[in-house]
Motif scaffolding. Structure first.
Motif, PDB file in Angstrom:
ATOM      1  N   ALA A 187       0.349  -1.474   0.125  1.00 48.43           N
ATOM      2  CA  ALA A 187      -0.033  -0.162  -0.107  1.00 48.43           C
ATOM      3  C   ALA A 187       0.985   1.362  -0.455  1.00 48.43           C
ATOM      4  N   LEU A 188       1.905   1.231   0.633  1.00 43.55           N
ATOM      5  CA  LEU A 188       2.831   2.758   0.375  1.00 43.55           C
ATOM      6  C   LEU A 188       4.459   2.184   0.279  1.00 43.55           C
ATOM      7  N   LEU A 189       5.143   3.333  -0.204  1.00 43.59           N
ATOM      8  CA  LEU A 189       5.976   2.938  -0.680  1.00 43.59           C
ATOM      9  C   LEU A 189       7.247   3.286   1.016  1.00 43.59           C
ATOM     10  N   PRO A 190       7.574   2.260   1.679  1.00 46.94           N
ATOM     11  CA  PRO A 190       8.221   2.205   2.425  1.00 46.94           C
ATOM     12  C   PRO A 190       9.475   2.750   2.198  1.00 46.94           C
ATOM     13  N   ARG A 191      10.663   3.520   3.940  1.00 46.96           N
ATOM     14  CA  ARG A 191      11.538   4.024   3.570  1.00 46.96           C
ATOM     15  C   ARG A 191      12.483   3.238   3.321  1.00 46.96           C
ATOM     16  N   SER A 192      13.147   4.284   3.037  1.00 46.94           N
ATOM     17  CA  SER A 192      14.194   3.444   2.005  1.00 46.94           C
ATOM     18  C   SER A 192      15.794   2.248   3.126  1.00 46.94           C
ATOM     19  N   GLN A 193      16.042   2.562   4.088  1.00 44.13           N
ATOM     20  CA  GLN A 193      16.692   1.082   4.828  1.00 44.13           C
ATOM     21  C   GLN A 193      15.568  -0.178   4.479  1.00 44.13           C
ATOM     22  N   LEU A 194      14.402   0.065   5.351  1.00 43.48           N
ATOM     23  CA  LEU A 194      13.264  -0.964   5.259  1.00 43.48           C
ATOM     24  C   LEU A 194      13.326  -1.807   4.250  1.00 43.48           C
ATOM     25  N   GLN A 195      13.150  -0.579   3.200  1.00 47.15           N
ATOM     26  CA  GLN A 195      13.464  -1.482   1.633  1.00 47.15           C
ATOM     27  C   GLN A 195      14.314  -2.148   1.593  1.00 47.15           C
ATOM     28  N   HIS A 196      16.049  -1.955   1.615  1.00 50.50           N
ATOM     29  CA  HIS A 196      17.464  -2.208   1.856  1.00 50.50           C
ATOM     30  C   HIS A 196      17.245  -3.184   2.346  1.00 50.50           C
ATOM     31  N   ALA A 197      16.351  -4.000   3.679  1.00 47.45           N
ATOM     32  CA  ALA A 197      16.395  -4.893   4.196  1.00 47.45           C
ATOM     33  C   ALA A 197      15.943  -5.601   3.692  1.00 47.45           C
ATOM     34  N   ILE A 198      14.487  -5.838   3.144  1.00 46.46           N
ATOM     35  CA  ILE A 198      13.571  -6.540   2.887  1.00 46.46           C
ATOM     36  C   ILE A 198      14.168  -7.196   1.073  1.00 46.46           C
TER      37      ILE A 198
END
Ligand SMILES: C[S@@+](CC[C@H](N)C(=O)[O-])C[C@H]1O[C@@H](n2cnc3c(N)ncnc32)[C@H](O)[C@@H]1O
Length: 439
Positions: free
Chosen positions: A5-16
């Motif tokens: 639903a959202l574009l999360p912050r970049s650290q979270l995207q990196h962890a994913i």
């Protein structure tokens, strides 16, 4: 696939992205069972994140692992990397939105070598109605599995099952009757801010409408409830342990069914819980303590069958909750569709026949043997029971309508055996159970 639903912050995207990369690498090098461990470990590690981020992390990874085949196809690349797969997953959701993907996501995707317009075209080609030969790509399953299920259940039911298994399971708990009735648990949950409603099928089930970490609730820590699907709860109801009776749970694992049986028996009688895996039995003992069960004894058994000195008298009930392909619980194990192979159901059916035959002699005359699985293939279900009955004329089928009543039994199958198909997003997992009486 379900939505980002959202574009999360970049650290979270990196962890994913890093986790997906490690999961895929592990799967290639050491197989999907090891990869599933990586996934669970990452999820445990994410426990420290704020709850919305923790959920996003888990949902993203589960959906991407399930969706690998679809995402690879959408990318149009021969060997997309984890970050390209992640961007495809975001695009896949946003392309279903009337406003389309946000400009930032489009830019990120194009910079990563994805052509957004082409992704959209490929996506349109696997929109419903989906021809059966595209189902594997559209819903992200191996073709052999689509063929196997549609040969048995037909294309429409297969599509419904496969689509439902791409969704998140409902959050269902079972009340521990040793602590109090279902209504009392519902009230306790409400005090902790959790909205719940009675399940449609199982007598002890509450479906939680509030998405929450159940393990953190006081009601859970104090042994009032366990997470358990309604289908699994129904199997304990079908065992229908007699008051004060002796019940053997032959494939007890970490104790899902043992605990449900214990709740029904109210610490009267005795439950003997067996398994070949001592670690699972350790977990069972821990859970039994939390539930306040004092009549459970756990014992490790050899794979060949029970030791001769196991029981001094026959058991009133023997439950064989057999190891199976798990096709009824695919939504709970995102990697399972990639881990299974076409030969598994055949090999498992041979094991299931052997376990059933090994534990049948423990049943006392007049007692019952209950065979259960969490799969939806005839080969592992009805065919195993029919083979058993052919070789054991001293056992007869007990129609489940005689145990649960006609109205309830009719909702679970033909009234004779329980055959739950995992067709609905809010519905139960897929389960099978048959009850056999020793004459
Ligand atoms: C479907 S799982 C059981 C789930 C468990 N009853 C529950 O409700 O949580 C099947 C279990 O059978 C065990 N198993 C496999 N082969 C066995 C055998 N020959 N004898 C006893 N248990 C066995 C596995 O270790 C696994 O825990």
């Amino acid at each position: 696939m379900e939505g980002a639903a959202l574009l999360p912050r970049s650290q979270l995207q990196h962890a994913i992205v890093c986790t997906l990369d490690e999961v895929q690498r592990t799967a290639r090098q050491r197989g999907w069972l090891a990869a599933a461990e990586v996934l669970s470990r990452a999820q445990r590690g994410a426990r420290t994140l704020p709850s919305a981020e923790r959920r996003f992390f888990a949902d993203a990874l589960h959906q991407m692992v399930r969706g690998l085949r679809r995402l690879r196809y959408l990318s149009g690349l021969a060997d997309p990397g984890a970050s390209q797969l992640y961007l495809c997953w975001l695009l896949d959701t946003w392309l279903g939105d009337p406003q389309g993907p946000p400009a930032a996501l489009r830019a990120q995707a194009e910079a990563a070598g994805l052509r957004v317009a082409e992704v959209a075209q490929r996506r349109a080609a696997v929109e419903p109605p989906i021809p059966i030969d595209r189902l594997g790509t559209a819903l992200s399953y191996p073709d052999w599995l689509v063929r196997l299920l549609s040969a048995e259940h037909g294309p429409e039911v297969t599509e419904a099952i496969l689509a439902a298994q791409n969704r998140r399971a409902p959050l269902t708990v079972r009340v521990n009757l040793l602590r109090g009735p279902r209504e009392a648990l519902q009230a306790r949950l409400a005090e902790e801010g959790v909205v719940s409603r009675p399940g449609a099928l199982a007598a002890g089930a509450l479906v939680l409408d509030t998405r929450i970490n159940v393990y953190g609730l006081a009601a859970f820590r104090q042994g009032w409830m366990e997470l358990q699907d309604e289908g699994s709860q129904l199997i304990a109801e079908l065992v229908a342990p007699p008051p004060g009776g002796l019940v053997v749970d032959a494939c007890a694992g970490a104790g899902g069914k043992t605990l449900a049986l214990g709740s029904l028996m109210g610490n009267r009688g005795r439950i003997l819980s067996l398994d070949i895996d001592p670690r699972k039995l350790q977990e069972l003992r821990r859970r039994a303590r939390r539930a306040g069960l004092t009549n459970v004894q756990a014992r490790c058994v050899p794979p060949a069958g029970p030791p001769v000195d196991l029981l001094r008298r026959g058991a009133d009930r023997v439950l064989v909750d057999a190891p199976c392909s798990g096709l009824g619980v695919l939504r709970r194990n995102p990697e399972a569709r990639w881990r299974l192979s076409p030969s598994d159901p055949v090999e498992l059916a041979a094991r299931q026949r052997a376990i059933l035959a090994a534990y049948a002699p423990l049943v006392a005359p007049g007692g019952r043997l209950i065979y259960a699985t969490c799969t939806i293939l005839r080969e592992e279900n009805d065919a195993v029971v029919e083979d058993f009955l052919r070789h054991h004329p001293e056992f007869r089928m007990v129609p489940i309508k005689e145990i649960l009543g006609g109205e309830r039994a009719a909702r679970l199958g033909d009234g004779e055996r329980m055959r739950l198909l995992p067709l609905e997003e809010d519905g139960p997992d897929g389960f099978f159970a048959a009850v056999l009486r020793r004459t």
